[in-house]
Design an enzyme around this catalytic site. Sequence first.
Site, PDB file in Angstrom:
ATOM      1  N   GLY A 109      35.010 -38.565  56.465  1.00 49.08           N
ATOM      2  CA  GLY A 109      35.741 -39.608  57.167  1.00 49.08           C
ATOM      3  C   GLY A 109      35.047 -40.007  58.454  1.00 49.08           C
ATOM      4  N   GLU A 131      13.005 -31.070  61.255  1.00 45.80           N
ATOM      5  CA  GLU A 131      12.117 -32.110  60.743  1.00 45.80           C
ATOM      6  C   GLU A 131      12.743 -32.828  59.547  1.00 45.80           C
ATOM      7  OE1 GLU A 131       7.497 -32.767  59.194  1.00 45.80           O
ATOM      8  OE2 GLU A 131       8.130 -30.804  59.946  1.00 45.80           O
ATOM      9  N   HIS A 180      40.574 -38.080  46.134  1.00 48.21           N
ATOM     10  CA  HIS A 180      40.016 -36.946  45.416  1.00 48.21           C
ATOM     11  C   HIS A 180      40.842 -36.783  44.138  1.00 48.21           C
ATOM     12  CE1 HIS A 180      37.790 -33.415  44.724  1.00 48.21           C
ATOM     13  NE2 HIS A 180      38.506 -32.533  45.390  1.00 48.21           N
ATOM     14  N   ASP A 236      43.743 -30.373  49.608  1.00 48.84           N
ATOM     15  CA  ASP A 236      44.284 -30.077  48.279  1.00 48.84           C
ATOM     16  C   ASP A 236      45.422 -29.069  48.359  1.00 48.84           C
ATOM     17  OD1 ASP A 236      42.440 -31.776  46.979  1.00 48.84           O
ATOM     18  OD2 ASP A 236      40.909 -30.212  47.055  1.00 48.84           O
ATOM     19  N   ALA A 237      45.257 -28.028  49.173  1.00 48.24           N
ATOM     20  CA  ALA A 237      46.301 -27.015  49.308  1.00 48.24           C
ATOM     21  C   ALA A 237      47.562 -27.604  49.927  1.00 48.24           C
ATOM     22  CB  ALA A 237      45.798 -25.844  50.146  1.00 48.24           C
TER      23      ALA A 237
END
Length: 348
Positions: free
Chosen positions: A153, A248, A124, A100-101
């Site tokens: 990805g 577990e 996105h 995004d940046a």
Amino acid sequence: MAKLNFGGVEEEVVTREEFPLEKAREVLGSETIAVIGYGVQGPGQSLNMRDNGFNVIVGQRQGGKSWDKAVADGWVPGETLFEIEEALEKGTIICYLLSDAAQIELWPTVQKYLTAGKSLYFSHGFGITYKDQTGIVPPADVDVFLVAPKGSGTSLRRLFVEGKGLNSSFAVFQDATGNARTKCIAMGIGVGSGYLFETDFYREVTSDLTGERGTLMGAIQGIFAAQYEVLRSNGHSPSEAFNETVEELTQSLMPLVAENGMDWMYANCSTTAQRGALDWWKPFRDATKPVFEQLYNSVKSGEQAKISITRNSQSDYRVKLEEELAELRESEMWKAGATVRSLRPENS
């Protein structure tokens, strides 16, 4: 679209049966798909599309680790791997898969190459939804849509290689050509989606930011840490505490939940575990629901976007990020985890 019943709620989804790969190839046959960015989503999506027979090129800055990784993955400089500007010029569908940046930083360059009739593809909804903060406003004469795989990805690629698929959402923000929705679905099939469910950019980003801060990463790490610390403070060894808290769950139970559901897990465990799980799940829900409501409201208001943009754009961001990551990496719990993983039979 296929109609599915989700616990009494009917929803339409797109499956591979009704929109097969052959149809996707036909829809995108004349397109040059330019994947910009080779970090989190770029490798998996581009490799899957290449293997599915689409015309794909990658745009990346030469000389960096991502360029070298692309070369190692079989992208050929000058043929299928180009500097970003050249890939933007050649591409008819621009897959904007940078962080995004980085999308904010590169946007003035990308915008110059978005000529009429091209398509802008996201995975996105961040950049478009928070346009007042990101400055990402596409021209009116291009299609804008997204396909958002519900996983990393790496997972998208791994499942594709195994002949499986990762479910994805899809959305159309702008239909300039009249074909945006069809192209979007074709891209979703091309990147290796299991099935596709429709959303919009706003709902995608609000659910995604809530999920990754919640059960996908933030909340689960918090719950892991809380249980591990309680066990250790009561005299349990690191090995015992880690195995009962993480190993577990991830190695035994979650694969079964993924295959059969939590309802099946409750019905197929020991009566002691069953009684305890039935008694305690609602108190955990009641304790954490207010935190999830606070989180969602913070996402909805745009506060989380503002925090992300502000912090990620600071000059010392990488230094501070490494300090925060080191805190996790150097914690006793995840050091114990590294040791436990090394002792798994496949690693010994």
